[in-house]
Design a protein around this motif. Structure first.
Motif, short mmCIF file in Angstrom:
data_model
loop_
_atom_site.label_atom_id
_atom_site.label_comp_id
_atom_site.label_asym_id
_atom_site.label_seq_id
_atom_site.Cartn_x
_atom_site.Cartn_y
_atom_site.Cartn_z
N SER A 78 36.73 36.19 44.04
CA SER A 78 38.07 36.42 44.61
C SER A 78 38.78 35.09 44.83
N GLY A 79 40.08 35.18 45.12
CA GLY A 79 40.83 33.98 45.46
C GLY A 79 40.38 33.43 46.80
N THR A 80 40.03 34.32 47.71
CA THR A 80 39.54 33.88 49.02
C THR A 80 38.23 33.09 48.84
N SER A 81 37.34 33.61 47.98
CA SER A 81 36.09 32.89 47.69
C SER A 81 36.39 31.52 47.09
N GLU B 238 44.96 23.06 46.28
CA GLU B 238 46.14 23.85 45.89
C GLU B 238 45.75 25.32 45.81
N ASP B 239 46.54 26.16 46.44
CA ASP B 239 46.34 27.61 46.36
C ASP B 239 47.34 28.12 45.32
N VAL B 240 46.82 28.43 44.13
CA VAL B 240 47.69 28.81 43.02
C VAL B 240 47.60 30.32 42.76
N ALA B 241 47.14 31.05 43.79
CA ALA B 241 46.92 32.50 43.64
C ALA B 241 48.16 33.20 43.10
N GLN B 242 49.35 32.75 43.54
CA GLN B 242 50.58 33.46 43.14
C GLN B 242 51.36 32.73 42.05
N ALA B 243 50.77 31.71 41.45
CA ALA B 243 51.55 30.94 40.47
C ALA B 243 50.68 30.51 39.28
N PHE C 171 42.51 29.88 42.40
CA PHE C 171 43.27 30.97 41.78
C PHE C 171 42.67 32.31 42.19
N SER C 172 43.54 33.30 42.33
CA SER C 172 43.07 34.67 42.56
C SER C 172 43.31 35.47 41.29
N PHE C 173 42.35 36.29 40.93
CA PHE C 173 42.52 37.22 39.81
C PHE C 173 42.44 38.64 40.35
N ASP C 174 42.94 38.86 41.58
CA ASP C 174 42.93 40.24 42.08
C ASP C 174 43.99 41.05 41.33
N PHE C 175 44.00 42.33 41.56
CA PHE C 175 44.80 43.23 40.73
C PHE C 175 46.29 42.88 40.69
N PHE C 176 46.81 42.29 41.77
CA PHE C 176 48.26 42.09 41.89
C PHE C 176 48.73 40.76 41.32
N LYS C 177 47.84 39.99 40.73
CA LYS C 177 48.21 38.64 40.33
C LYS C 177 48.66 38.56 38.87
N ILE C 178 49.21 37.39 38.51
CA ILE C 178 49.77 37.19 37.17
C ILE C 178 48.71 37.47 36.11
#
Ligand SMILES: Cc1ncc(COP(=O)(O)O)c(C=O)c1O
Length: 417
Positions: free
Chosen positions: A71-74, A167-172, A191-198
């Motif tokens: 996860s992005g949190t991880s 850097e938290d790039v979860a949304q970019a 980076f987050s690769f959860d369902f709602f991400k790019i």
């Protein structure tokens, strides 16, 4: 127990093929019996999906190392652990970000210091510098809603005060700043690769870094006790490699989806960027309305079009006028609405709620600083920007539709000005 046909059939069910197509796929699959896959990333003889995804992600981002996590949190937890952030340390975080960027600081037993955002809706480098104390060890620079933060200024402040930059790039994901990919400016990019991400794999994430030591430590942390190093039981290859970690490993199932998504990333971004540009270039706002400042328009991912009204009331009126014209729009701060992206709703931090009753990290004896004055109104500039912001979704892709969206925005803004 091995994963055989039955598991693959369940996966086929996830895609809503017609019953006829599903039956055909089942027939084909049933007619062969290949050896079952290893869904654990560190088994299997050849390079598995997770490892391929890591290689491709590092290449795409222009980083030396990429570590896949679940996860992005991880990813943020692993980055903080890699950087050695813990009891006694303060970490600067923006007041506008998903709660995870701040909660990981407390979960790492450090103190989050909440900073203002500026008109880019990302952390304000000036407020960041004002809030630095002898305890400050790191900043989590978040690139919100597809757009880079002021990286030159952030890096200058960080270098001056010897801070780690995460850097938290979860949304970019895929965004850049002055030609350099986001996530590669600081010590680690998360980076987050959860369902709602790019780019997504249902759940998932990556940590990228150019620093081998940080990559090794992130790997150790994400893998319980560095179990799956190249030589599992070897003594530590460098001081700081071995310590007790957690398990944030990505499975081969997520790895397979992530790999396909990374391959599609550039094409996907091209479409979103072109559509946003086609709308943005046609926008003509009345006086007192303004577009969100883009520290580097070229590096925008194009996922959101945000503008500021002169007052919260006008922002609300504009949202209504846009909806009436069929444009999807929403606000970002309303004191009556809970939203985990705005610090004033982070009661866990504001009220110092902790996992265990001794109150760590807020009562930690290693902490020699003075706790921030946590209050819902501690970052008034952030609340002001958010309460006046209007977020517009751009679903149209062809030029005529983009022109219609832009005309509706201009008309709605003129009507409420
Ligand atoms: C800015 C930001 N950071 C971190 C996260 C956490 O990512 P995940 O949901 O994969 O744990 C998110 C998810 O929404 C996010 O938006």
């Amino acid at each position: 127990m091995q994963a055989n046909h039955e598991e693959l059939m369940e996966l086929v069910d996830l895609w809503n093929y017609s019953p006829e197509a599903t039956a055909k796929i089942r027939d084909i699959l049933q007619s062969e019996s290949p050896p079952p896959p290893h869904l654990f990333r560190y088994y299997g003889k050849e390079e598995g999906k997770v490892q391929q995804a890591e290689r491709l992600f590092a290449e795409t981002m222009g980083a030396k190392h990429a570590l896949a996590v679940n996860s992005g949190t991880s990813a943020l937890m692993a980055a903080l652990a890699a950087c050695g952030i813990g009891p006694g340390d303060e970490v600067l975080v923006p007041g506008y970000t998903f709660f995870a960027s701040a909660s990981v600081v407390v979960a790492s037993k450090a103190i989050p210091v909440i900073c203002e955002v500026n008109d880019s809706l990302n952390i304000d480098p000036e407020d960041m510098e004002r809030k630095i104390t002898p305890q400050t060890k790191a900043v989590i620079a978040v690139h919100m809603r597809g757009l880079c933060a002021d990286m030159d200024e952030i890096m200058a402040v960080a270098r001056k005060h010897d801070l780690r930059v995460i850097e938290d790039v979860a949304q970019a994901c895929g965004g850049s700043y002055k030609g350099q990919m986001l996530g590669t400016f600081g010590d680690c990019g998360c980076f987050s690769f959860d369902f709602f991400k790019i780019a997504m794999s249902g759940e998932g994430g990556f940590v990228i870094t150019n620093d081998e030591f940080l990559d090794t430590r992130a790997q150790s942390w994400h893998d319980t006790a560095a179990c799956w190093r190249p030589d599992r039981y070897a003594k530590e290859r460098m001081p700081g490699e071995l310590f007790c970690g957690e398990n944030y490993r990505m499975s081969e199932l997520q790895g397979a989806v992530a790999l396909a998504q990374i391959r599609k990333l550039e094409n996907h971004l091209d479409g979103m960027r072109a559509a946003k540009k086609a709308v943005r270039d046609r926008i003509d706002l009345p006086e007192d309305f303004a577009m969100r400042r883009q520290p580097d328009p070229e590096g925008d991912t194009g996922i959101a079009l945000i503008l500021f009204a002169p007052s919260p009331e006008k922002a609300k009126a504009l949202i209504g006028a846009l909806k009436e014209r069929g444009v999807s729009a929403g606000g970002r701060f309303d004191a009556t609405v809970r939203d985990w992206h705005v610090y004033s709703n982070w009661e866990h931090i504001l009220e110092q709620k902790t996992l265990t009753s001794e109150g760590c990290p807020f009562t930690c004896p290693f902490y020699k600083g003075t706790l921030p004055d946590y209050r819902p109104d501690m970052c008034p500039k952030t609340l002001d920007f958010l309460s006046r912001s209007v977020h517009i979704g751009i679903s149209a892709r062809d030029d005529d539709k983009c022109a219609e969206t832009a005309a509706a925005i201009n008309e709605a803004a003129a009507a409420v000005a």
